[in-house]
Design a protein around this motif. Structure first.
Motif, short mmCIF file in Angstrom:
data_model
loop_
_atom_site.label_atom_id
_atom_site.label_comp_id
_atom_site.label_asym_id
_atom_site.label_seq_id
_atom_site.Cartn_x
_atom_site.Cartn_y
_atom_site.Cartn_z
N GLN A 161 10.48 12.69 -25.50
CA GLN A 161 9.13 12.23 -25.20
C GLN A 161 8.73 12.59 -23.77
OE1 GLN A 161 8.67 7.99 -25.62
NE2 GLN A 161 6.50 8.05 -25.11
N ALA A 162 9.65 12.42 -22.83
CA ALA A 162 9.37 12.77 -21.43
C ALA A 162 9.12 14.26 -21.29
CB ALA A 162 10.54 12.34 -20.55
N LYS B 46 15.69 10.43 -27.63
CA LYS B 46 14.30 10.21 -28.01
C LYS B 46 13.42 10.05 -26.77
CE LYS B 46 11.44 7.26 -30.93
NZ LYS B 46 11.41 6.09 -31.82
N ILE B 47 13.88 9.29 -25.81
CA ILE B 47 13.12 9.08 -24.56
C ILE B 47 12.99 10.40 -23.81
CG2 ILE B 47 13.23 8.00 -22.27
CD1 ILE B 47 14.44 5.53 -23.65
N ILE C 16 15.20 4.71 -15.81
CA ILE C 16 14.90 4.30 -17.19
C ILE C 16 16.16 4.41 -18.06
CG2 ILE C 16 13.65 4.93 -19.29
CD1 ILE C 16 11.31 5.77 -17.43
N LEU C 17 16.88 5.53 -17.91
CA LEU C 17 18.03 5.79 -18.78
C LEU C 17 19.28 5.01 -18.38
CD1 LEU C 17 17.66 9.64 -19.23
CD2 LEU C 17 17.07 7.84 -20.86
N THR D 84 18.65 6.84 -28.70
CA THR D 84 17.49 6.34 -27.96
C THR D 84 17.27 7.16 -26.69
OG1 THR D 84 18.01 4.12 -28.76
CG2 THR D 84 16.41 4.28 -26.98
N ARG D 85 18.36 7.52 -26.03
CA ARG D 85 18.25 8.35 -24.82
C ARG D 85 17.61 9.71 -25.14
NH1 ARG D 85 21.70 7.02 -20.35
NH2 ARG D 85 21.88 9.22 -19.81
N TYR E 45 13.36 8.83 -14.35
CA TYR E 45 14.05 8.93 -15.63
C TYR E 45 15.49 8.42 -15.53
CZ TYR E 45 10.05 11.60 -17.21
OH TYR E 45 8.78 11.99 -17.53
#
Length: 195
Positions: A107-108, A103-104, A91-92, A100-101, A88
């Motif tokens: 979801q994670a 939201k990700i 990804i971040l 967006t961070r 993560y």
């Protein structure tokens, strides 16, 4: 006729010697000379052999047996937490937009809850405390700091307050030389394949 005989001799004597040279496997090792003898020197990896001290009482033995069971139960989740955190963070790292961070990470969180939520809810209180310490060991950050960094300070405060109701502290650190000495010893035995 002489040619035929010459070709047969060539095939019988020279080709097997070429084949034998190809079949030889060569291993190159370091060597040292000692009193005229050549002695190979082979470097072996370090091997740690760990063992428990004899227990003074039956109660101490049962306590250690329970601790071993609990650590073995939660250690895979702590290792997975370290692996997932690295994924993560990777990804971040390329995302600047806070929306967006969030939201990700939402979801994670949902994916992790769907995959491991039931298993983690089945843990006992003792296993939960051990998991908090092992997560610190694997990630280098307390559970509170991880939640604050990834999901926000308000959410971290909420989970800390909720944990405190049940006697947990997400801000606990891992002390391998102090109070968590037995846990560290068990983890080392697991990593060495002795447990």
């Amino acid at each position: 006729m002489k040619r035929y005989l010459l070709i047969c001799m060539f095939v019988l004597f020279l080709l097997p010697s070429f084949a034998q040279e190809e079949e030889k496997e060569r291993i190159v090792v370091y060597a040292t000379m000692l009193d005229g003898d050549t002695i190979p020197v082979v470097l072996l990896p370090e091997l740690k052999v760990l063992s428990f001290k004899p227990f003074k009482t039956r109660r101490a033995e049962r306590k250690m047996t329970r601790l071993i069971y609990n650590v073995k139960r939660v250690y895979p989740y702590a290792k997975l937490a370290g692996i997932k955190l690295k994924e993560y963070e990777e990804i971040l790292s390329g995302i600047e937009d806070q929306k967006t961070r969030r939201k990700i990470m939402k979801q994670a969180e949902e994916e992790l809850d769907a995959e491991f939520g039931d298993d983690l809810r089945d843990l006992t209180f003792t296993q939960g405390k051990i998991l908090i310490k092992l997560v610190y060991r694997e990630t280098g950050s307390s559970s509170y700091d991880l939640v604050a960094e990834l999901r926000g300070k308000f959410r971290a405060f909420f989970w800390q307050a909720f944990a405190r109701l049940f006697g947990f502290n997400l801000k606990n650190e891992y002390d391998p030389l102090g109070e968590d000495r037995d846990i560290e010893f068990i983890v080392q035995m697991i990593e060495n394949g002795q447990l």
